[in-house]
Design an enzyme around this catalytic site. Structure first.
Site, short mmCIF file in Angstrom:
data_model
loop_
_atom_site.label_atom_id
_atom_site.label_comp_id
_atom_site.label_asym_id
_atom_site.label_seq_id
_atom_site.Cartn_x
_atom_site.Cartn_y
_atom_site.Cartn_z
N LEU A 165 0.82 -1.21 0.00
CA LEU A 165 0.00 0.00 0.00
C LEU A 165 0.85 1.26 0.00
O LEU A 165 0.44 2.30 0.50
CB LEU A 165 -0.93 0.01 1.23
CG LEU A 165 -1.87 -1.19 1.36
CD1 LEU A 165 -2.70 -1.08 2.64
CD2 LEU A 165 -2.80 -1.30 0.15
N CYS A 166 2.02 1.18 -0.57
CA CYS A 166 3.00 2.26 -0.54
C CYS A 166 3.01 3.00 -1.88
O CYS A 166 2.68 2.42 -2.93
CB CYS A 166 4.39 1.68 -0.25
SG CYS A 166 5.72 2.88 -0.17
N GLY A 167 3.41 4.27 -1.85
CA GLY A 167 3.57 5.00 -3.09
C GLY A 167 4.64 4.42 -3.99
O GLY A 167 4.69 4.71 -5.19
N PHE A 168 5.51 3.58 -3.42
CA PHE A 168 6.59 2.96 -4.20
C PHE A 168 6.27 1.51 -4.59
O PHE A 168 7.14 0.81 -5.10
CB PHE A 168 7.90 3.00 -3.40
CG PHE A 168 8.42 4.39 -3.18
CD1 PHE A 168 9.22 5.01 -4.13
CD2 PHE A 168 8.10 5.10 -2.03
CE1 PHE A 168 9.70 6.30 -3.93
CE2 PHE A 168 8.57 6.39 -1.82
CZ PHE A 168 9.37 6.99 -2.78
N THR A 169 5.03 1.07 -4.34
CA THR A 169 4.68 -0.32 -4.61
C THR A 169 4.89 -0.70 -6.07
O THR A 169 5.15 -1.86 -6.39
CB THR A 169 3.23 -0.59 -4.17
OG1 THR A 169 3.11 -0.36 -2.77
CG2 THR A 169 2.80 -2.02 -4.45
#
Length: 210
Positions: free
Chosen positions: A79-83
């Site tokens: 659920l990360c912006g870097f996923t």
């Protein structure tokens, strides 16, 4: 009295949310201001091949099984912006697996609580959304006193600031099991810098069997 207790509980929940947001902000600031990559500053005791994870399918994931092959080990979150870096990691795996590279994802809920799901859901997400075929470990802590032993070893080897500060921190381990480089979250797996180091690791001579 019921209203009072309800307000107290609501206030405490708000405090917890604020604390989580603050901690996430502190970690994110550390990630943004950290160098993009670091070389180990301390001679590591032991060897990267000494460590073992549990696979996301509950089977042992022994790093010694890939002795003689470079390893890129990355703490991940769904659920990360870097996923989207999962897709880049899969591209690295597709491009360099035949040359010897092993990519290993280590899901962790340490940063922003961005990996809340159970192992089965994580595996389904990685395979369904990004077509991941490289090894995935079971969810692990990667910082603090409860960090997985590999992460304690790698952080000690890199020195101050060597532990991950956010999701998708990357450690590159050479064919001989020595830590070669640490890469920050913001450095894409397919960046020129990371690819250059991976190719150097691939070019290392395979160590003789013990």
């Amino acid at each position: 009295s019921i209203v009072l207790h309800g307000n107290v509980a609501k206030h405490r929940r708000s405090e917890v949310k604020v604390r989580k947001l603050w901690n996430s902000g502190v970690n994110l600031f550390s990630m943004l201001t950290a160098p993009s990559s670091r070389a180990p500053s301390n001679p590591p005791t032991g060897n990267g091949h000494d460590f073992e994870f549990t696979g996301i399918d509950s089977a042992p994931l022994k790093l010694s099984a890939w002795r003689g092959r470079p390893l890129l080990i990355v703490n991940t979150a769904s659920l990360c912006g870097f996923t989207k870096q999962y897709g880049d990691l899969q591209e690295l795996w597709r491009r360099y697996e035949s040359a010897g590279l092993i990519v290993i994802a280590v899901p962790s809920n340490d940063f922003g609580e961005q990996e809340p799901d159970a192992d089965g859901e994580i595996r389904a997400f990685c395979q369904g959304v990004f077509g991941v075929t490289f090894p995935i470990a079971s969810k692990q802590p990667v910082i603090g006193p409860d960090a997985h032993p590999f992460y304690k070893w790698a952080a000690d080897a890199v020195g101050p600031g060597g532990a991950p500060t956010w999701n998708f921190h990357k450690y590159l381990v050479g064919r001989d099991g020595q830590l070669l480089r640490s890469f920050s979250t913001r450095l894409s797996p397919t960046s020129t810098e990371i690819i250059s180091w991976i190719e150097k690791a691939i070019e290392q001579p395979t160590p003789a069997a013990a």
